[in-house]
Structure formats: structure tokens, C-alpha cells
Enzyme design. Structure first.
Site, mmCIF file in Angstrom:
data_model
loop_
_atom_site.group_PDB
_atom_site.id
_atom_site.type_symbol
_atom_site.label_atom_id
_atom_site.label_comp_id
_atom_site.label_asym_id
_atom_site.label_seq_id
_atom_site.Cartn_x
_atom_site.Cartn_y
_atom_site.Cartn_z
ATOM 1 N N GLY A 1 -0.208 -0.845 0.829
ATOM 2 C CA GLY A 1 -0.685 0.505 -0.420
ATOM 3 C C GLY A 1 -0.865 0.806 -1.550
ATOM 4 N N GLY B 1 -7.852 -6.303 -5.782
ATOM 5 C CA GLY B 1 -7.918 -7.460 -4.833
ATOM 6 C C GLY B 1 -7.815 -6.850 -3.822
ATOM 7 N N HIS B 2 -7.253 -5.921 -2.727
ATOM 8 C CA HIS B 2 -7.603 -4.991 -1.678
ATOM 9 C C HIS B 2 -8.815 -4.472 -1.751
ATOM 10 C CE1 HIS B 2 -3.443 -4.046 -2.700
ATOM 11 N NE2 HIS B 2 -3.017 -4.402 -1.220
ATOM 12 N N LYS C 1 -3.415 -14.875 -2.840
ATOM 13 C CA LYS C 1 -2.272 -14.496 -4.105
ATOM 14 C C LYS C 1 -1.250 -14.587 -3.730
ATOM 15 C CE LYS C 1 0.267 -11.834 -7.459
ATOM 16 N NZ LYS C 1 1.335 -11.192 -6.468
ATOM 17 N N SER D 1 -1.276 -7.899 -9.030
ATOM 18 C CA SER D 1 -0.440 -7.341 -7.437
ATOM 19 C C SER D 1 -0.212 -5.686 -7.438
ATOM 20 C CB SER D 1 0.222 -7.981 -7.882
ATOM 21 O OG SER D 1 1.635 -7.357 -7.265
ATOM 22 N N SER D 2 0.180 -5.050 -6.793
ATOM 23 C CA SER D 2 0.747 -4.034 -7.372
ATOM 24 C C SER D 2 1.826 -3.598 -8.113
ATOM 25 C CB SER D 2 1.632 -2.824 -5.713
ATOM 26 O OG SER D 2 0.072 -3.226 -5.116
#
Ligand code: PAF
Length: 286
Positions: free
Chosen positions: A31, A36-37, A149, A185-186
């Protein structure tokens, strides 16, 4: 788009979507979805008729004292984003659905899991391999999409799939970066502007190493020394490791005569960041 919170509902939702040999692609995530996702979802959509995104902050891959509780959870935004990007199903289970009791059966990819991040994050990759194996069993995808990543994670999962004969294509997707070079990145959400100005030195050091190999440098020790020097010069960055490794075995590489990965882990205050780039001696500077 359907959102399933239980394994039973997910299987029901997927049944009609699997008919007539339609390929199912899985994008496993925790989540707090970002570009990126979305690039993984995009890649999945190109080769699969049905795309499932899973959203699950997996307690098994966090050690005590890590950021499991603090990890960003924005399910409504994530689900809306998945609908907008053309996912067919979101699987967002509660911890009790994935682990009704502490799992006695776990997956360990030995050796690979103990290198690089595994030296300080004991058990992390066993937690990742276990939850990904469970997600594979639950969703039964034809292909699954992972970002470069998290390079060590990608290598661990590829090896799990190979060793356990899982009939799944593991597709790797390039790291998506902000214009300043930082890998998305989250966990970047934890950084304020000042911390970010230190964090971006990680990708700067990686880019410099890539350039030096393009210009003909083949001595891994010299590349590492230069990257290490640049990172150590920053008063805030605390480097955990800088290593050049073989792309499949993750063993250290001394000479860059074949493609290798330069991997870095460093902390900016309490925020742990990782990044990596390909060092390719077959690429030449213009
Ligand atoms: O990369 C991640 O977000 C996680 O490690 C994964 C693969 C979803 C497993 O929890």
C-alpha cells in the site's frame, strides 16, 4: 473493480476473470501506492487480461522495533488509484485473514536472504518469501510484478519460484525515480525537505558509479571506495552497506567484467533507505 478482504471473496471474484485462459497478473504491495507501483500495474496490464493488486502490510517481514505500526496505511486512496489505473481486483486482507494463527510453515530462501539487508534485518526475507508464497497460492497468478528498487527481494522471490517449481513468471520492472534521482519508496513519506536533501546523495553516488564504469573503470574496490567516500562525507547519512554484487547470487564482485549490481542501504536519522543500480561494463560512455 472489486475489492476483496477475504480469501473466499477473492477466489469468487477471480473465478469468472480466469475463464478462457485469461492471464492473471499480480502486483503484490504493502500500500501507500506511488508511481513505482503504478508502473508495475501498467506493466501487468500490458500482458495480462486480469490484474490483481494486493495491499497488505505484512507483519511477518518487520522485526520488533521496525516501522510496522507507523507504516503508511491509506487504503481508500490506494483502492481509488487501483480503480483508476485499471486493476480488476484489489485484495486487501486484514492480518487475521492472512495469519489466523502464527504460521508454523514458512518459506526461507537460504543464503540469498542473509546477504546485504539480511545481515541487519534478520528474518525479513523469510517474512517476505512466506507472504509472497501465500499470495501466490491465494491468487494463483500467471505472472507477478516486482520493482528492481527492492533488488534483493526480487532475487529471493525469483529463487523461491525456481526452487519450489511455482508456475509463475516473475517480471522485474525498472526503478521509478523522482526528477532529483531519488528512487520512489513509500518510506520517502517519512522524510522532511532537509532529510531528503541528504537522502538524495544515495542515488547521486550510484549515478556517479554507473558513469565511472561506463568510462571504463573495472576495479570494484575503486568504485566502492569512491561511492563510500561520497556517502561518508555527508554528516547525516549513516551508511549500512555499499556493495557490488553478482546479479543472481548476490555474492560480492571484485572486478566489473560482467554486469553487476551496486547496492546501498543507509539511514537518514531513523529512516532506512535502500537503492541500487546496474553496473554494466558493456555500456560505453558516448
Ligand atoms: O515490496 C513490498 O511491498 C513487500 O515486500 C511485498 C513484496 C508486497 C511483500 O509483503
Amino acid at each position: 473493480m472489486r475489492t476483496a478482504h477475504t480469501i473466499t471473496d477473492l477466489r469468487k471474484a477471480l473465478q469468472p476473470l480466469r475463464r478462457d485462459g485469461r492471464r492473471v497478473g499480480l502486483v503484490p504491495t504493502m500500500g501507500a501506492l506511488h508511481d513505482g507501483h503504478w508502473s508495475l500495474v501498467e506493466q501487468a496490464r500490458r500482458s495480462c487480461e486480469t490484474v490483481v493488486a494486493s495491499i497488505f502490510v505484512n507483519p511477518l517481514q518487520f522485526s520488533p522495533g521496525e516501522d510496522y505500526e507507523a507504516y503508511p496505511r491509506v487504503l481508500d486512496d490506494d483502492v481509488a488509484g487501483c480503480a483508476q489505473r485499471g486493476c480488476d481486483v484489489v485484495f486487501a486482507p486484514a492480518p487475521g485473514e492472512m495469519y489466523p494463527s502464527p504460521p508454523l510453515a514458512r518459506v526461507a530462501v537460504r543464503g540469498l536472504s542473509e546477504r546485504l539487508c539480511g545481515r541487519t534485518r534478520t528474518g525479513h526475507f523469510d517474512g517476505v518469501a512466506t507472504v509472497v508464497a501465500k499470495l501466490f497460492n491465494v491468487v494463483q497468478p500467471d505472472a507477478a510484478y516486482f520493482g528492481e528498487k527492492d533488488y534483493q527481494q526480487l532475487v529471493v522471490i525469483r529463487r523461491m519460484v525456481r526452487d519450489l517449481n511455482m508456475p509463475i513468471d516473475v517480471v522485474s520492472c525498472p526503478t521509478v525515480r523522482d526528477p532529483d534521482g531519488m528512487a520512489l519508496s513509500s518510506r520517502n513519506a517519512y522524510l522532511d525537505a532537509d532529510q531528503r536533501s541528504h537522502a538524495r546523495l544515495i542515488s547521486a553516488a550510484l549515478y556517479e558509479a554507473v558513469e565511472s564504469v561506463r568510462s571504463g573503470e573495472r576495479d570494484g574496490r575503486r568504485v566502492l571506495a569512491e561511492a563510500g567516500r561520497r556517502l561518508a562525507a555527508d554528516p547525516v547519512l549513516q551508511v549500512e552497506y555499499v556493495e557490488i554484487v553478482h546479479p543472481k547470487t548476490l555474492e560480492p564482485v571484485a572486478r566489473i567484467d560482467h554486469p553487476a549490481r551496486l547496492c546501498v542501504a543507509a539511514r537518514v536519522d531513523a529512516v532506512r533507505l535502500i537503492d541500487n543500480m546496474l553496473l554494466d561494463p558493456t555500456e560505453r560512455a558516448e
